[in-house]
Design a protein around this motif. Sequence first.
Motif, PDB file in Angstrom:
ATOM      1  N   TYR A 217     -21.052  -1.787 -12.251  1.00  6.20           N
ATOM      2  CA  TYR A 217     -21.301  -0.346 -12.188  1.00  6.20           C
ATOM      3  C   TYR A 217     -22.669  -0.036 -12.763  1.00  6.20           C
ATOM      4  O   TYR A 217     -23.264  -0.850 -13.481  1.00  6.20           O
ATOM      5  CB  TYR A 217     -20.213   0.452 -12.896  1.00  6.20           C
ATOM      6  N   ASN A 218     -23.175   1.142 -12.442  1.00  5.50           N
ATOM      7  CA  ASN A 218     -24.469   1.613 -12.919  1.00  5.50           C
ATOM      8  C   ASN A 218     -24.252   2.881 -13.739  1.00  5.50           C
ATOM      9  O   ASN A 218     -23.891   3.923 -13.181  1.00  5.50           O
ATOM     10  CB  ASN A 218     -25.397   1.895 -11.746  1.00  5.50           C
ATOM     11  N   PRO A 219     -24.451   2.836 -15.064  1.00  7.09           N
ATOM     12  CA  PRO A 219     -24.181   4.014 -15.899  1.00  7.09           C
ATOM     13  C   PRO A 219     -25.033   5.226 -15.548  1.00  7.09           C
ATOM     14  O   PRO A 219     -24.677   6.353 -15.922  1.00  7.09           O
ATOM     15  CB  PRO A 219     -24.476   3.508 -17.319  1.00  7.09           C
ATOM     16  N   VAL A 220     -26.124   5.017 -14.828  1.00  5.88           N
ATOM     17  CA  VAL A 220     -26.959   6.144 -14.409  1.00  5.88           C
ATOM     18  C   VAL A 220     -26.168   7.088 -13.503  1.00  5.88           C
ATOM     19  O   VAL A 220     -26.421   8.296 -13.467  1.00  5.88           O
ATOM     20  CB  VAL A 220     -28.215   5.632 -13.681  1.00  5.88           C
ATOM     21  N   ASN A 221     -25.176   6.561 -12.826  1.00 10.05           N
ATOM     22  CA  ASN A 221     -24.370   7.378 -11.917  1.00 10.05           C
ATOM     23  C   ASN A 221     -23.263   8.146 -12.634  1.00 10.05           C
ATOM     24  O   ASN A 221     -22.481   8.846 -11.984  1.00 10.05           O
ATOM     25  CB  ASN A 221     -23.750   6.492 -10.832  1.00 10.05           C
ATOM     26  N   GLY A 222     -23.202   8.008 -13.966  1.00  8.31           N
ATOM     27  CA  GLY A 222     -22.228   8.764 -14.734  1.00  8.31           C
ATOM     28  C   GLY A 222     -21.011   7.950 -15.100  1.00  8.31           C
ATOM     29  O   GLY A 222     -20.572   7.090 -14.333  1.00  8.31           O
ATOM     30  N   ILE A 223     -20.465   8.248 -16.281  1.00  5.66           N
ATOM     31  CA  ILE A 223     -19.266   7.545 -16.740  1.00  5.66           C
ATOM     32  C   ILE A 223     -18.149   8.531 -17.073  1.00  5.66           C
ATOM     33  O   ILE A 223     -17.152   8.170 -17.686  1.00  5.66           O
ATOM     34  CB  ILE A 223     -19.574   6.680 -17.984  1.00  5.66           C
ATOM     35  N   GLY A 224     -18.340   9.799 -16.657  1.00  8.66           N
ATOM     36  CA  GLY A 224     -17.398  10.852 -17.048  1.00  8.66           C
ATOM     37  C   GLY A 224     -16.080  10.791 -16.310  1.00  8.66           C
ATOM     38  O   GLY A 224     -15.923  10.142 -15.270  1.00  8.66           O
ATOM     39  N   LEU A 225     -15.104  11.517 -16.867  1.00 12.50           N
ATOM     40  CA  LEU A 225     -13.737  11.537 -16.364  1.00 12.50           C
ATOM     41  C   LEU A 225     -13.386  12.812 -15.609  1.00 12.50           C
ATOM     42  O   LEU A 225     -12.409  12.841 -14.872  1.00 12.50           O
ATOM     43  CB  LEU A 225     -12.752  11.383 -17.536  1.00 12.50           C
ATOM     44  N   ALA A 226     -14.150  13.896 -15.855  1.00 12.85           N
ATOM     45  CA  ALA A 226     -13.864  15.206 -15.241  1.00 12.85           C
ATOM     46  C   ALA A 226     -12.408  15.593 -15.445  1.00 12.85           C
ATOM     47  O   ALA A 226     -11.737  16.073 -14.519  1.00 12.85           O
ATOM     48  CB  ALA A 226     -14.228  15.186 -13.765  1.00 12.85           C
ATOM     49  N   ASN A 227     -11.909  15.433 -16.669  1.00  8.79           N
ATOM     50  CA  ASN A 227     -10.470  15.604 -16.926  1.00  8.79           C
ATOM     51  C   ASN A 227     -10.118  16.787 -17.806  1.00  8.79           C
ATOM     52  O   ASN A 227      -8.962  16.927 -18.218  1.00  8.79           O
ATOM     53  CB  ASN A 227      -9.912  14.328 -17.573  1.00  8.79           C
ATOM     54  N   THR A 228     -11.078  17.669 -18.108  1.00 14.30           N
ATOM     55  CA  THR A 228     -10.851  18.657 -19.153  1.00 14.30           C
ATOM     56  C   THR A 228     -10.539  20.050 -18.641  1.00 14.30           C
ATOM     57  O   THR A 228      -9.606  20.698 -19.107  1.00 14.30           O
ATOM     58  CB  THR A 228     -12.080  18.722 -20.082  1.00 14.30           C
ATOM     59  N   SER A 229     -11.327  20.566 -17.716  1.00 16.49           N
ATOM     60  CA  SER A 229     -11.173  21.960 -17.306  1.00 16.49           C
ATOM     61  C   SER A 229     -11.734  22.159 -15.906  1.00 16.49           C
ATOM     62  O   SER A 229     -12.161  21.205 -15.241  1.00 16.49           O
ATOM     63  CB  SER A 229     -11.888  22.885 -18.296  1.00 16.49           C
ATOM     64  N   LEU A 230     -11.745  23.429 -15.491  1.00 14.55           N
ATOM     65  CA  LEU A 230     -12.354  23.817 -14.226  1.00 14.55           C
ATOM     66  C   LEU A 230     -13.150  25.095 -14.438  1.00 14.55           C
ATOM     67  O   LEU A 230     -12.869  25.870 -15.351  1.00 14.55           O
ATOM     68  CB  LEU A 230     -11.301  24.064 -13.137  1.00 14.55           C
ATOM     69  N   ALA A 231     -14.136  25.312 -13.578  1.00 15.69           N
ATOM     70  CA  ALA A 231     -14.915  26.547 -13.620  1.00 15.69           C
ATOM     71  C   ALA A 231     -15.314  26.919 -12.202  1.00 15.69           C
ATOM     72  O   ALA A 231     -15.604  26.046 -11.376  1.00 15.69           O
ATOM     73  CB  ALA A 231     -16.152  26.384 -14.498  1.00 15.69           C
ATOM     74  N   PHE A 232     -15.320  28.218 -11.937  1.00 19.05           N
ATOM     75  CA  PHE A 232     -15.777  28.721 -10.647  1.00 19.05           C
ATOM     76  C   PHE A 232     -16.991  29.606 -10.881  1.00 19.05           C
ATOM     77  O   PHE A 232     -16.899  30.634 -11.543  1.00 19.05           O
ATOM     78  CB  PHE A 232     -14.659  29.520  -9.959  1.00 19.05           C
ATOM     79  N   PHE A 233     -18.142  29.176 -10.381  1.00 24.61           N
ATOM     80  CA  PHE A 233     -19.334  30.014 -10.410  1.00 24.61           C
ATOM     81  C   PHE A 233     -20.284  29.574  -9.309  1.00 24.61           C
ATOM     82  O   PHE A 233     -20.167  28.470  -8.784  1.00 24.61           O
ATOM     83  CB  PHE A 233     -20.011  30.005 -11.791  1.00 24.61           C
TER      84      PHE A 233
END
Length: 587
Positions: A217-233
């Motif tokens: 994997y390449n950490p430049v592409n992100g290691i996040g989980l996107a598991n916390t919340s949502l937002a609409f804007f």
Amino acid sequence: MYSVSSSSFISTFSPKPSLHLRHSSSSRLLPRINSTVVEERAPIINPSENNGPPHKKLYTRSKLRPETTLVTALFTTVEDVINTFIDPPSRPSVDPKHVLSGNFAPVLDELPPTECEIIHGSLPPSLDGAYIRNGPNPQFLPRGPYHLFDGDGMLHAIRIRNGKATLCSRYVKTYKYNVEKQNGAPVIPNVFSGFNGVTASVARGALTALRVLAGQYNPVNGIGLANTSLAFFCNRLFALGESDLPYAVRLTDTGDIETIGRFDFDGKLEMSMTAHPKTDPETGETFAFRYSPVPPFLTFFRFDSTGKKQRDVPVVVLTALTSPSFVHDFAITKRHTIFAEIQIVMRMNIMDLVLEGGSPVGADNRKTPRLGVIPRYAGDDSEMQWFEVPGFNIIHAINAWDENDGNAVVLIAPNVMSIEHTLERMDLVHSLVEKVKIDLLTGIVTRHPISARNLDFAVINPAFLGRRSRYVYAAIGDPMPKISGVVKLDVSKGDRDDCTVARRMYGPGCYGGEPFFVARDPGDPEAEEDDGYVVTYVHDEVAGESKFLVMDAKSPELEIVAAVRLPRRVPYGFHGLFVKESDVNKL
């Protein structure tokens, strides 16, 4: 394997004690892996239309894992050695058998849009749209230390249209998720549980470096989980986790969830963003920040109403954060932005990790909590003011507003009374909602409690964000992270009054999640602040089933006006969002 028999239960769907709604279901076989229940394998029943065909049985499918490569097998073996001999999950907070017990266990499969059964009342037209809740759901069962915050993000969306509902559960297809799915095993280390002490950090750090060099994997592409919340804007829906960029997602016309991809706002957003951005309901602007283990520890920025990101405002003045604090949330007013420097810090001192061990994120009781106030349109950090507020540690903010012609700010937030237990023993945490007023001219800070209950995951009517609001809807910890009910608080009451004006307990063995307020008529500027509904997911641990509840926000008992039985359980999670029909159509 073992079976759990569902028993009849007494519903709390109405404040009237005479109304009992009962449901019985057959026994369900639950597979047990390392003492962790991971999924119900009973068939999912798709309720039919009236006078329609018989119920259709939908069965879950086993995951087909890709063929494991020699490199993946080698690295997995090394990781097993680390998990067994160097850093086993010795503490309950990182032991998957403890963390993933009961309804905290992941569901093993995604759920396509599946019709739900309304078992009480009816869904009001105001709820046409979708309620979506985010939360951790590890793609692979952990082989070593695992913290509740470490799971892959999964969205559980109930799509409502014309009084009918469908449920869909999908992973956020992050870079991490896709890489690990392709490799058939975990690849990217867990942030909260993977680096316990120097020895474990060095071992996992070296393994991580080898994985990167081997091209896994390449950490430049992100290691996040996107598991916390949502937002609409800016007419987009984002799944958020503060260790990475937002991930844009969309709802299809059928109620399905699709991940569009990692979103950097035309290359202007770097590194990461808070999982709790604030959108001003009047101007349409969205305010956000990121924090970092290296200077500048805090960077503030905003997006205009069209979604164009404005320039960063790094906080680097001498009175700025003196060490990298865990800044999870913040608050805005019409004129100001408020940040909290709390006693949860990122421990960067190697000697502390050697002598004390534990995670690089922990509590520092030597630090005095502070609140920082900066004009929300500040061009730099020269106008940032810091105020010491001893003993005031907030993870989440509820709302804030200006007073005295902008010369004072008021903040409503749950104060974590035992901050040292936040990451290790959440069951020992007690959060007391407080009202804090800061006189920006004199520097005088006054505080008083709103309620003595253990409350968190609190929300308001979103139309009142950043201006004086009266009502708060908060989850009752029993103890956290389990939530046994919801209360309504009136923060306009006197300083010495208990502000609780309504309460709804979910009943024995029933636990819910963060409540969310949905206005009955969001287009009516004359509508009362509490004219609407409070919605949430609730799981019955005795019957083994989950429901979507709709409560009348104006009712003294938060009376349940609708209850929807979900086609399968929804694990406990984090933050949710309601997206109205007109906004869903923009996606």
